[in-house]
Motif scaffolding. Structure first.
Motif, PDB file in Angstrom:
ATOM      1  N   VAL A 129       0.662  -1.183   0.178  1.00 36.54           N
ATOM      2  CA  VAL A 129      -0.062  -0.094   0.074  1.00 36.54           C
ATOM      3  C   VAL A 129       0.862   1.248  -0.040  1.00 36.54           C
ATOM      4  N   THR A 134      -6.691   9.785  -2.102  1.00 31.56           N
ATOM      5  CA  THR A 134      -8.065   9.335  -1.750  1.00 31.56           C
ATOM      6  C   THR A 134      -8.575   8.063  -1.994  1.00 31.56           C
ATOM      7  N   SER A 135      -9.336   7.488  -1.321  1.00 33.74           N
ATOM      8  CA  SER A 135      -9.755   6.061  -1.588  1.00 33.74           C
ATOM      9  C   SER A 135     -11.390   6.018  -0.898  1.00 33.74           C
ATOM     10  N   LYS A 136     -11.724   4.880  -1.437  1.00 38.29           N
ATOM     11  CA  LYS A 136     -13.152   4.538  -0.875  1.00 38.29           C
ATOM     12  C   LYS A 136     -13.147   4.242   0.737  1.00 38.29           C
ATOM     13  N   LEU A 163      -1.556   6.775   0.794  1.00 39.99           N
ATOM     14  CA  LEU A 163      -2.819   6.331   1.133  1.00 39.99           C
ATOM     15  C   LEU A 163      -2.932   6.349   2.595  1.00 39.99           C
ATOM     16  N   ASN A 170      -5.550   8.480   6.577  1.00 40.12           N
ATOM     17  CA  ASN A 170      -6.079   7.635   7.254  1.00 40.12           C
ATOM     18  C   ASN A 170      -5.879   7.730   8.685  1.00 40.12           C
TER      19      ASN A 170
END
Length: 295
Positions: free
Chosen positions: A23, A80-82, A27, A31
C-alpha cells in the motif's frame, strides 16, 4: 476407473504469487490523521468522566481541526480512497455525533432527567442521518453546480462545535440560570434538527482558493490575531464565533435562493434562445402545430 477430477499439480517453475499488494504511503497518511481525530474524540469522553470538561472540549476541537485536514491532505497527495471515505464518515459520527453531546450530558444536561438523555439520542441519530444523506448526495448527478458552495443542513463538525455553546457560556461566567438544563436540552434538539434540515449553509470550500497579493499580509495579521485571541480568551472566542455562525445562517439561505433564481432565469433564457434559433433554422417548426395531429 480413473477419477473425474485430476489432482492439481502446480508448476514448480512458476514464481510464487504475492498474497498482498503493498500500500502506498500516501494512502496511509490521511487515514492516520482520521484515526488520530477519532482517538481525540474518544479521549474527550474520558476527560468528561473525570470531570475535566475543559480538556474534553479542547480534544473535540482538536478532532475537528484534524478532520478538516485529512481530506485536503488526501487530495493533495492524491491518496483518496473509498476506504478512507468510509473511515472518515464513521470517525465523524463518533467524534462529532456522539462524543460532544455525551460531554454536554456529563457537564450538566443530565440534571434534566430522562429528557436530557433523549436529547443525546436525538442529536446522535440526527448526526448519523446527516452523514448518510451527505454520502448519498455526493453521487447525485442532478445537483445544481451552485450547490457546491453550500451544505444541505449544518455539517456535523459544525454541529458539534455549536452544541457545546452552553459550556462556553458557563466558562465565560454566564449565570447557570440562563443555561438551565432544560434550556440546554431544547437547544441541543434545535441544533440536531438544523443538521438534518434542508437549510442551505454556506460551506466556504471555494472561498479563498486564491488570495489577492494585497490581501496576503492582512490575512497573516488576522490569522495571528485569531490564534492569539484563541489562546488568551478561548471561551469568549468560541462563544462569539458560535453566535456569529448561527446569525449567518439566514444570509446563507438568502444567497442560495438568489443563486437558484439566477439559474432558473438563465435556464429559461437558454430555452427561449434555443426555440428562436430552431424557428429561424426551420420555418415549418415555427408554425403552430395542427390540433388534429397526434389523435
Amino acid at each position: 476407473m480413473s477419477s473425474l477430477f485430476q489432482p492439481f499439480t502446480p508448476d514448480r517453475n512458476e514464481p510464487p504469487r504475492r498474497r498482498f499488494r503493498p500500500v502506498p504511503l500516501r494512502l496511509l497518511i490521511p487515514n492516520l490523521i482520521t484515526l488520530l481525530a477519532l482517538c481525540a474524540g474518544l479521549s474527550a469522553i474520558r476527560m468528561a468522566i473525570e470531570g475535566r470538561i475543559d480538556f474534553a472540549v479542547y480534544l473535540i476541537l482538536l478532532a475537528a481541526v484534524l478532520d478538516s485536514m485529512d481530506g485536503r491532505i488526501a487530495r493533495l497527495l492524491k491518496g483518496t480512497s473509498k476506504f478512507g471515505a468510509e473511515l472518515d464518515s464513521l470517525a465523524d459520527f463518533v467524534s462529532f455525533g456522539a462524543v460532544p453531546v455525551v460531554v454536554l450530558y456529563l457537564w450538566g444536561m443530565n440534571q434534566a432527567g430522562p429528557i436530557g438523555w433523549i436529547a443525546v439520542l436525538v442529536f446522535a441519530i440526527c448526526g448519523a442521518l446527516r452523514l448518510a444523506r451527505f454520502n448519498v448526495q455526493i453521487d447525485d448527478p442532478n445537483r445544481p453546480a451552485w450547490m457546491g458552495n453550500f451544505f444541505t443542513g449544518v455539517p456535523i463538525p459544525a454541529g458539534a462545535v455549536l452544541v457545546m455553546l452552553p459550556i462556553y457560556l458557563d466558562n465565560v461566567g454566564v449565570p447557570r440560570g440562563l443555561i438551565h438544563p432544560w434550556l440546554v436540552t431544547g437547544y441541543t434538539m434545535a441544533i440536531a434538527l438544523l443538521m438534518v434540515s434542508k437549510l442551505p449553509v454556506f460551506s466556504g470550500k471555494k472561498l479563498g482558493s486564491r488570495v489577492p497579493r494585497e490581501m496576503v499580509l492582512p490575512l497573516f495579521v488576522v490569522a495571528i490575531a485569531f490564534v492569539a485571541l484563541m489562546i488568551s480568551y478561548p471561551w469568549t472566542v468560541l462563544a462569539v464565533g458560535t453566535g456569529l455562525y448561527l446569525a449567518s445562517l439566514p444570509f446563507g439561505v438568502a444567497r442560495a435562493r438568489e443563486l437558484a433564481r439566477e439559474e432558473a432565469a438563465a435556464r429559461a433564457a437558454g430555452i427561449e434562445t434555443g426555440a428562436e434559433d430552431a424557428a429561424l433554422d426551420d420555418p415549418v417548426a415555427a408554425e403552430p402545430p395542427d390540433p388534429a395531429e397526434g389523435r
